[in-house]
Design a protein around this motif. Structure first.
Motif, PDB file in Angstrom:
ATOM      1  N   LEU A  13      91.974 -26.817  42.817  1.00 35.32           N
ATOM      2  CA  LEU A  13      92.046 -25.646  41.949  1.00 35.32           C
ATOM      3  C   LEU A  13      90.914 -25.696  40.945  1.00 35.32           C
ATOM      4  O   LEU A  13      90.542 -26.770  40.454  1.00 35.32           O
ATOM      5  N   ASN A  14      90.343 -24.523  40.631  1.00 38.55           N
ATOM      6  CA  ASN A  14      89.402 -24.471  39.519  1.00 38.55           C
ATOM      7  C   ASN A  14      90.155 -24.104  38.242  1.00 38.55           C
ATOM      8  O   ASN A  14      91.385 -23.959  38.248  1.00 38.55           O
ATOM      9  N   GLU A  15      89.457 -23.959  37.153  1.00 39.09           N
ATOM     10  CA  GLU A  15      90.100 -23.707  35.866  1.00 39.09           C
ATOM     11  C   GLU A  15      90.899 -22.408  35.859  1.00 39.09           C
ATOM     12  O   GLU A  15      91.902 -22.285  35.157  1.00 39.09           O
ATOM     13  N   LYS A  16      90.480 -21.436  36.653  1.00 42.64           N
ATOM     14  CA  LYS A  16      91.165 -20.140  36.702  1.00 42.64           C
ATOM     15  C   LYS A  16      92.391 -20.157  37.608  1.00 42.64           C
ATOM     16  O   LYS A  16      93.103 -19.155  37.702  1.00 42.64           O
ATOM     17  N   GLY A  17      92.624 -21.269  38.301  1.00 45.58           N
ATOM     18  CA  GLY A  17      93.740 -21.346  39.222  1.00 45.58           C
ATOM     19  C   GLY A  17      93.397 -20.884  40.625  1.00 45.58           C
ATOM     20  O   GLY A  17      94.277 -20.790  41.484  1.00 45.58           O
ATOM     21  N   GLU A  18      92.125 -20.599  40.891  1.00 44.89           N
ATOM     22  CA  GLU A  18      91.698 -20.178  42.216  1.00 44.89           C
ATOM     23  C   GLU A  18      91.630 -21.389  43.146  1.00 44.89           C
ATOM     24  O   GLU A  18      91.291 -22.498  42.716  1.00 44.89           O
ATOM     25  N   LEU A  19      91.961 -21.158  44.410  1.00 42.81           N
ATOM     26  CA  LEU A  19      92.020 -22.256  45.372  1.00 42.81           C
ATOM     27  C   LEU A  19      90.649 -22.482  46.013  1.00 42.81           C
ATOM     28  O   LEU A  19      90.040 -21.558  46.551  1.00 42.81           O
ATOM     29  N   ILE A  20      90.167 -23.704  45.940  1.00 45.09           N
ATOM     30  CA  ILE A  20      88.899 -24.090  46.543  1.00 45.09           C
ATOM     31  C   ILE A  20      89.215 -24.939  47.774  1.00 45.09           C
ATOM     32  O   ILE A  20      89.903 -25.961  47.665  1.00 45.09           O
ATOM     33  N   ILE A  21      88.724 -24.519  48.916  1.00 51.51           N
ATOM     34  CA  ILE A  21      89.049 -25.165  50.189  1.00 51.51           C
ATOM     35  C   ILE A  21      87.794 -25.851  50.716  1.00 51.51           C
ATOM     36  O   ILE A  21      86.761 -25.204  50.931  1.00 51.51           O
ATOM     37  N   PHE A  22      87.881 -27.157  50.926  1.00 51.30           N
ATOM     38  CA  PHE A  22      86.738 -27.944  51.380  1.00 51.30           C
ATOM     39  C   PHE A  22      86.904 -28.327  52.844  1.00 51.30           C
ATOM     40  O   PHE A  22      87.951 -28.838  53.253  1.00 51.30           O
ATOM     41  N   GLU A  23      85.860 -28.103  53.601  1.00 51.25           N
ATOM     42  CA  GLU A  23      85.772 -28.632  54.962  1.00 51.25           C
ATOM     43  C   GLU A  23      84.540 -29.538  55.000  1.00 51.25           C
ATOM     44  O   GLU A  23      83.428 -29.112  54.650  1.00 51.25           O
ATOM     45  N   LEU A  24      84.733 -30.784  55.410  1.00 51.81           N
ATOM     46  CA  LEU A  24      83.669 -31.782  55.339  1.00 51.81           C
ATOM     47  C   LEU A  24      83.229 -32.202  56.736  1.00 51.81           C
ATOM     48  O   LEU A  24      84.061 -32.373  57.633  1.00 51.81           O
ATOM     49  N   LYS A  25      81.914 -32.383  56.897  1.00 52.32           N
ATOM     50  CA  LYS A  25      81.358 -32.827  58.170  1.00 52.32           C
ATOM     51  C   LYS A  25      80.382 -33.963  57.891  1.00 52.32           C
ATOM     52  O   LYS A  25      79.409 -33.800  57.160  1.00 52.32           O
ATOM     53  N   ARG A  26      80.664 -35.115  58.498  1.00 50.10           N
ATOM     54  CA  ARG A  26      79.850 -36.304  58.198  1.00 50.10           C
ATOM     55  C   ARG A  26      78.454 -36.217  58.796  1.00 50.10           C
ATOM     56  O   ARG A  26      77.493 -36.744  58.261  1.00 50.10           O
ATOM     57  N   GLY A  27      78.332 -35.559  59.968  1.00 53.79           N
ATOM     58  CA  GLY A  27      77.038 -35.406  60.635  1.00 53.79           C
ATOM     59  C   GLY A  27      76.871 -33.974  61.098  1.00 53.79           C
ATOM     60  O   GLY A  27      77.503 -33.057  60.570  1.00 53.79           O
ATOM     61  N   ASN A  28      76.028 -33.742  62.086  1.00 55.80           N
ATOM     62  CA  ASN A  28      75.829 -32.387  62.594  1.00 55.80           C
ATOM     63  C   ASN A  28      77.114 -31.858  63.222  1.00 55.80           C
ATOM     64  O   ASN A  28      77.768 -32.536  64.013  1.00 55.80           O
ATOM     65  N   ALA A  29      77.486 -30.627  62.838  1.00 51.62           N
ATOM     66  CA  ALA A  29      78.753 -30.054  63.290  1.00 51.62           C
ATOM     67  C   ALA A  29      78.566 -28.703  63.960  1.00 51.62           C
ATOM     68  O   ALA A  29      79.284 -28.356  64.888  1.00 51.62           O
ATOM     69  N   GLY A  30      77.634 -27.877  63.469  1.00 51.72           N
ATOM     70  CA  GLY A  30      77.386 -26.572  64.072  1.00 51.72           C
ATOM     71  C   GLY A  30      78.314 -25.491  63.574  1.00 51.72           C
ATOM     72  O   GLY A  30      79.172 -25.706  62.720  1.00 51.72           O
ATOM     73  N   GLU A  31      78.147 -24.293  64.150  1.00 53.14           N
ATOM     74  CA  GLU A  31      78.835 -23.110  63.655  1.00 53.14           C
ATOM     75  C   GLU A  31      80.341 -23.133  63.903  1.00 53.14           C
ATOM     76  O   GLU A  31      81.105 -22.474  63.188  1.00 53.14           O
ATOM     77  N   ASP A  32      80.807 -23.890  64.900  1.00 54.17           N
ATOM     78  CA  ASP A  32      82.247 -23.940  65.156  1.00 54.17           C
ATOM     79  C   ASP A  32      83.014 -24.495  63.962  1.00 54.17           C
ATOM     80  O   ASP A  32      84.171 -24.135  63.745  1.00 54.17           O
ATOM     81  N   ALA A  33      82.373 -25.356  63.206  1.00 52.75           N
ATOM     82  CA  ALA A  33      83.026 -25.916  62.020  1.00 52.75           C
ATOM     83  C   ALA A  33      83.329 -24.824  60.996  1.00 52.75           C
ATOM     84  O   ALA A  33      84.348 -24.876  60.303  1.00 52.75           O
ATOM     85  N   VAL A  34      82.452 -23.834  60.893  1.00 55.33           N
ATOM     86  CA  VAL A  34      82.677 -22.737  59.953  1.00 55.33           C
ATOM     87  C   VAL A  34      83.827 -21.857  60.416  1.00 55.33           C
ATOM     88  O   VAL A  34      84.682 -21.453  59.626  1.00 55.33           O
ATOM     89  N   ASN A  35      83.876 -21.546  61.702  1.00 55.64           N
ATOM     90  CA  ASN A  35      84.975 -20.742  62.230  1.00 55.64           C
ATOM     91  C   ASN A  35      86.318 -21.421  62.001  1.00 55.64           C
ATOM     92  O   ASN A  35      87.321 -20.780  61.662  1.00 55.64           O
ATOM     93  N   GLN A  36      86.345 -22.718  62.168  1.00 55.63           N
ATOM     94  CA  GLN A  36      87.558 -23.486  61.911  1.00 55.63           C
ATOM     95  C   GLN A  36      87.952 -23.404  60.441  1.00 55.63           C
ATOM     96  O   GLN A  36      89.120 -23.178  60.106  1.00 55.63           O
ATOM     97  N   ALA A  37      86.984 -23.549  59.562  1.00 57.10           N
ATOM     98  CA  ALA A  37      87.255 -23.507  58.124  1.00 57.10           C
ATOM     99  C   ALA A  37      87.740 -22.131  57.687  1.00 57.10           C
ATOM    100  O   ALA A  37      88.597 -22.011  56.794  1.00 57.10           O
ATOM    101  N   LEU A  38      87.216 -21.083  58.288  1.00 60.06           N
ATOM    102  CA  LEU A  38      87.668 -19.727  57.955  1.00 60.06           C
ATOM    103  C   LEU A  38      89.144 -19.534  58.306  1.00 60.06           C
ATOM    104  O   LEU A  38      89.884 -18.862  57.579  1.00 60.06           O
ATOM    105  N   ARG A  39      89.586 -20.125  59.395  1.00 64.72           N
ATOM    106  CA  ARG A  39      91.004 -20.036  59.762  1.00 64.72           C
ATOM    107  C   ARG A  39      91.868 -20.771  58.738  1.00 64.72           C
ATOM    108  O   ARG A  39      92.949 -20.297  58.362  1.00 64.72           O
ATOM    109  N   TYR A  40      91.386 -21.918  58.272  1.00 60.19           N
ATOM    110  CA  TYR A  40      92.131 -22.650  57.243  1.00 60.19           C
ATOM    111  C   TYR A  40      92.245 -21.826  55.965  1.00 60.19           C
ATOM    112  O   TYR A  40      93.297 -21.780  55.315  1.00 60.19           O
TER     113      TYR A  40
END
Length: 273
Positions: free
Chosen positions: A69-96
């Motif tokens: 959460l940030n100070e305003k109470g908005e939800l911050i969602i992190f998706e982490l990739k240790r190495g090269n991941a590509g565009e599929d990682a973004v599509n996955q994060a959007l679903r989350y």
């Protein structure tokens, strides 16, 4: 990017880029990166935009790596990739992000309770984390979501995918990291929002902060009792010149002498300047 300085005849005359790596270069798991980020987002990595971690992914669950959460109470969602991941990682994060946007306060509260192993109410924990005067209402928690992808600075396809969704109006950012190996030590480079701005630890300075005593004799007690540095009225802009770690060794009666890590910088228009 880190560059090595070369010199000749006592002058710096050439730059050469230093090779960088990512977590996969050292055989580390994505979970290792997750733990490092989660432990550092409140106080270290986001200096001007502190975040409060409230939940991390569980094994075999369709969840993002870190929720905060940030100070305003908005939800911050992190998706982490240790190495090269590509565009599929973004599509996955959007679903989350889409899924998390529908979570009720009650569901977030239960997730935080499980994560923190504490019975402290989420709104109270949020108030304490950001030193707010009043806790947010439950209805103010998770009324907006932001997505942050953290990955290797060399992952061009991941960066391109994030840029595409940003152009479509999605609140999404890519934050690159690099690891440098210099000698036998490793260094973690991270680019925090809103841009890569970090105060140089070597720039600590002495501070004399006027207590406003000539205008209001009670102002010093307001600061001491509330553990705050306060600037009043038209003088409030001067607080922006102070940074955590600044120190003062003077003993003048008319000023407040600070080791700033103990204080919260606070602005108010409630009194004369």
């Amino acid at each position: 990017m880190l560059y090595k300085l070369h010199s000749s005849n006592g002058l710096f005359d050439k730059l050469s880029p230093v090779e960088f790596k990512d977590f996969s270069s050292f055989g580390k798991l994505e979970k290792d990166l997750e733990e490092l980020i989660a432990k550092s987002i409140l106080d270290i990595l986001f200096e001007d935009y502190s975040l409060m971690p409230i939940f991390q992914e569980r094994s075999y669950q369709a969840e993002a790596d870190i929720y905060a959460l940030n100070e305003k109470g908005e939800l911050i969602i992190f998706e982490l990739k240790r190495g090269n991941a590509g565009e599929d990682a973004v599509n996955q994060a959007l679903r989350y992000a889409q899924n998390a946007g529908q979570w009720s306060y009650s569901k977030l509260k239960n997730k935080y309770k499980q994560y923190s192993e504490s019975d402290i109410e989420l709104t109270r924990a949020h108030r304490d984390a950001f030193d707010l005067e009043h806790a947010l209402s439950p209805k103010d928690i998770n009324n907006k979501q932001h997505l942050i992808i953290i990955g290797s600075a060399a992952d061009d396809s991941l960066i391109t995918a994030v840029d595409y969704w940003k152009r479509q109006g999605v609140s999404i950012e890519f934050l690159p990291y690099r690891i440098y190996e210099i000698g036998e030590e490793q260094y973690f480079e991270f680019f925090a929002l809103p841009y890569d701005r970090h105060k140089n630890p070597g720039d600590i300075k002495g501070v004399i902060f006027d207590t406003n005593r000539s205008w209001d004799e009670n102002s010093i007690w307001y600061m001491i009792e509330n553990n705050r540095v306060a600037a009043f009225g038209e003088a409030k802009r001067f607080v922006e010149y102070l940074y955590p770690g600044d120190i003062n060794r003077s003993e003048s009666i008319g000023s407040l002498f600070l080791n700033l890590p103990k204080y919260t910088l606070y602005l108010t228009c409630g009194r004369n300047s």
